[in-house]
Motif scaffolding. Structure first.
Motif, PDB file in Angstrom:
ATOM      1  N   GLU A   1     -46.474 -11.974  -0.683  1.00  0.00           N
ATOM      2  CA  GLU A   1     -45.460 -11.239   0.062  1.00  0.00           C
ATOM      3  C   GLU A   1     -44.087 -11.800  -0.247  1.00  0.00           C
ATOM      4  O   GLU A   1     -43.954 -12.863  -0.868  1.00  0.00           O
ATOM      5  CB  GLU A   1     -45.730 -11.328   1.567  1.00  0.00           C
ATOM      6  CG  GLU A   1     -45.681 -12.752   2.109  1.00  0.00           C
ATOM      7  CD  GLU A   1     -45.973 -12.802   3.600  1.00  0.00           C
ATOM      8  OE1 GLU A   1     -45.503 -13.758   4.238  1.00  0.00           O
ATOM      9  OE2 GLU A   1     -46.662 -11.908   4.123  1.00  0.00           O
ATOM     10  N   ARG A   2     -43.074 -11.098   0.191  1.00  0.00           N
ATOM     11  CA  ARG A   2     -41.686 -11.535   0.051  1.00  0.00           C
ATOM     12  C   ARG A   2     -41.142 -11.835   1.447  1.00  0.00           C
ATOM     13  O   ARG A   2     -41.397 -11.085   2.390  1.00  0.00           O
ATOM     14  CB  ARG A   2     -40.843 -10.446  -0.618  1.00  0.00           C
ATOM     15  CG  ARG A   2     -39.373 -10.802  -0.739  1.00  0.00           C
ATOM     16  CD  ARG A   2     -38.625  -9.687  -1.426  1.00  0.00           C
ATOM     17  NE  ARG A   2     -39.122  -9.478  -2.792  1.00  0.00           N
ATOM     18  CZ  ARG A   2     -38.745  -8.483  -3.572  1.00  0.00           C
ATOM     19  NH1 ARG A   2     -37.886  -7.575  -3.120  1.00  0.00           N
ATOM     20  NH2 ARG A   2     -39.230  -8.350  -4.793  1.00  0.00           N
TER      21      ARG A   2
ATOM     22  N   GLY B   1     -49.605  -4.365   5.273  1.00  0.00           N
ATOM     23  CA  GLY B   1     -48.731  -4.670   4.150  1.00  0.00           C
ATOM     24  C   GLY B   1     -47.493  -5.466   4.515  1.00  0.00           C
ATOM     25  O   GLY B   1     -46.659  -5.730   3.649  1.00  0.00           O
ATOM     26  N   GLY B   2     -47.331  -5.852   5.774  1.00  0.00           N
ATOM     27  CA  GLY B   2     -46.135  -6.609   6.112  1.00  0.00           C
ATOM     28  C   GLY B   2     -46.118  -7.083   7.548  1.00  0.00           C
ATOM     29  O   GLY B   2     -47.085  -6.907   8.309  1.00  0.00           O
ATOM     30  N   GLY B   3     -45.017  -7.682   7.943  1.00  0.00           N
ATOM     31  CA  GLY B   3     -44.882  -8.195   9.291  1.00  0.00           C
ATOM     32  C   GLY B   3     -43.465  -8.680   9.528  1.00  0.00           C
ATOM     33  O   GLY B   3     -42.647  -8.771   8.602  1.00  0.00           O
ATOM     34  N   ALA B   4     -43.146  -8.943  10.780  1.00  0.00           N
ATOM     35  CA  ALA B   4     -41.831  -9.437  11.154  1.00  0.00           C
ATOM     36  C   ALA B   4     -41.984 -10.382  12.334  1.00  0.00           C
ATOM     37  O   ALA B   4     -42.843 -10.172  13.202  1.00  0.00           O
ATOM     38  CB  ALA B   4     -40.890  -8.295  11.508  1.00  0.00           C
ATOM     39  N   VAL B   5     -41.156 -11.413  12.358  1.00  0.00           N
ATOM     40  CA  VAL B   5     -41.179 -12.388  13.448  1.00  0.00           C
ATOM     41  C   VAL B   5     -39.748 -12.547  13.945  1.00  0.00           C
ATOM     42  O   VAL B   5     -38.829 -12.745  13.156  1.00  0.00           O
ATOM     43  CB  VAL B   5     -41.731 -13.758  12.992  1.00  0.00           C
ATOM     44  CG1 VAL B   5     -41.665 -14.766  14.142  1.00  0.00           C
ATOM     45  CG2 VAL B   5     -43.163 -13.621  12.498  1.00  0.00           C
ATOM     46  N   VAL B   6     -39.556 -12.458  15.262  1.00  0.00           N
ATOM     47  CA  VAL B   6     -38.256 -12.663  15.876  1.00  0.00           C
ATOM     48  C   VAL B   6     -38.347 -13.883  16.794  1.00  0.00           C
ATOM     49  O   VAL B   6     -39.215 -13.947  17.668  1.00  0.00           O
ATOM     50  CB  VAL B   6     -37.804 -11.436  16.708  1.00  0.00           C
ATOM     51  CG1 VAL B   6     -36.466 -11.713  17.396  1.00  0.00           C
ATOM     52  CG2 VAL B   6     -37.705 -10.206  15.800  1.00  0.00           C
ATOM     53  N   LEU B   7     -37.473 -14.848  16.563  1.00  0.00           N
ATOM     54  CA  LEU B   7     -37.447 -16.061  17.359  1.00  0.00           C
ATOM     55  C   LEU B   7     -36.168 -16.084  18.175  1.00  0.00           C
ATOM     56  O   LEU B   7     -35.059 -15.983  17.630  1.00  0.00           O
ATOM     57  CB  LEU B   7     -37.504 -17.302  16.456  1.00  0.00           C
ATOM     58  CG  LEU B   7     -37.369 -18.662  17.148  1.00  0.00           C
ATOM     59  CD1 LEU B   7     -38.528 -18.873  18.114  1.00  0.00           C
ATOM     60  CD2 LEU B   7     -37.305 -19.774  16.116  1.00  0.00           C
TER      61      LEU B   7
END
Length: 300
Positions: free
Chosen positions: A229-230, A291-297
């Motif tokens: 992944e990128r 195919g992807g993901g996102a993380v918010v901290l």
């Protein structure tokens, strides 16, 4: 005992520098007599007082005489041990004796070693200066091991300086042996070596360039890598104070707006993780899709 084994004490002469009265290290080394000479710290030597220099000199003469009498028929000192009760003034006296070439040649073996059994700064400094100024050249080493109890209690420090090509291996073995016997956690906190020997007129026979090394296998491995992944990182700052619920809604709206054939994130599953009440602020939002993901901290 383990420290003496590290520096090859055995039956060699050991000088133990003690306080004015107590000296637990002397007993651990076999007790006074035999191959152990006890050097008690001189009483009445107080820094920054009138006559301090004269008191130090008198202490130096007394210590030299004691060493001469002991080593006359037992051989030179192989190991110098600093007991935790030893005084700073006595350390100054010993280092002055060691720094005098004639006295060191007369009283100490060429590969004399130093052991400090305290984390007192002056004892650590003594062992480090011993490595740099007395042993000086490789294979001179100084190593420090901290022994930490599992629960409450103070750390126990062991600092050793010796001339030994296998010093590091022996230090690791000693730390493990002490940890096994005492149940303390051993941590080697410092290792430093001596100065390199300089060879006048030495010329390098060959220089090695990059093409002298076979890089075929590493290059094949690099080409065979398949990135999964990128990753892209953003840091957002503003004047509006957000909330966990507001960030959840904003993340869902952003993913819905960005949904496309290239980035199919419209049906992403979003979860918010918050710390228990009274254990901090902020939140972590995680969005996952095929195919992807996102993380918010958010730090709160």
């Amino acid at each position: 005992e383990e420290a003496l084994a590290l520096v090859g004490g055995g039956s060699a002469v050991v000088a133990v520098v003690c306080g004015a009265t107590d000296c637990g290290s002397a007993g651990a080394c076999g007790g006074e007599g035999g191959s152990v000479v006890v050097l008690p710290s001189c009483v009445g030597v107080r820094p920054a007082t009138e006559g301090y220099a004269n008191d130090l000199y008198a202490c130096e003469l007394d210590t030299i005489q004691r060493l001469r009498e002991f080593t006359a028929d037992r051989g030179k000192v192989r190991t110098l041990v600093l007991d935790p009760t030893a005084t700073h003034s006595m350390g100054q006296v010993l280092f002055k004796i060691l720094s005098a070439f004639s006295a060191r040649l007369e009283l100490f073996e060429q590969d004399v070693a130093a052991v400090a059994l305290s984390s007192e700064p002056w004892q650590q400094h003594f062992v480090n200066r011993f490595r740099k100024e007395i042993l000086e050249y490789e294979p001179a080493f100084r190593g420090t091991v901290a022994f930490r109890p599992d629960g409450e209690g103070e750390d126990v420090s062991l600092s050793v300086a010796a001339r030994d090509a296998h010093f590091v291996t022996k230090l690791v073995r000693t730390a493990s042996a002490v940890a096994s016997r005492t149940g303390l956690d051993a941590d080697i906190t410092h290792v430093s070596g001596g100065r390199l020997h300089y060879t006048p007129g030495y010329e390098i026979s060959r220089f090695f360039a990059a093409h002298d090394y076979d890089a075929a296998a590493p290059l094949e491995q690099w080409h065979a890598q398949d990135p999964l992944e990128r990753q892209i990182l953003y840091q957002l700052e503003g004047s509006v104070t957000p909330s966990a619920a507001g960030l959840d809604a904003a993340l869902r709206e952003t993913l819905a707006a960005a949904d496309s054939g290239v980035l199919p994130c419209g049906d992403a599953s979003v979860r918010t993780v918050r710390p228990p009440p009274g254990h901090g602020e902020g939140a972590v939002l995680v969005a996952l899709w095929r195919g992807g993901g996102a993380v918010v901290l958010w730090d709160g």
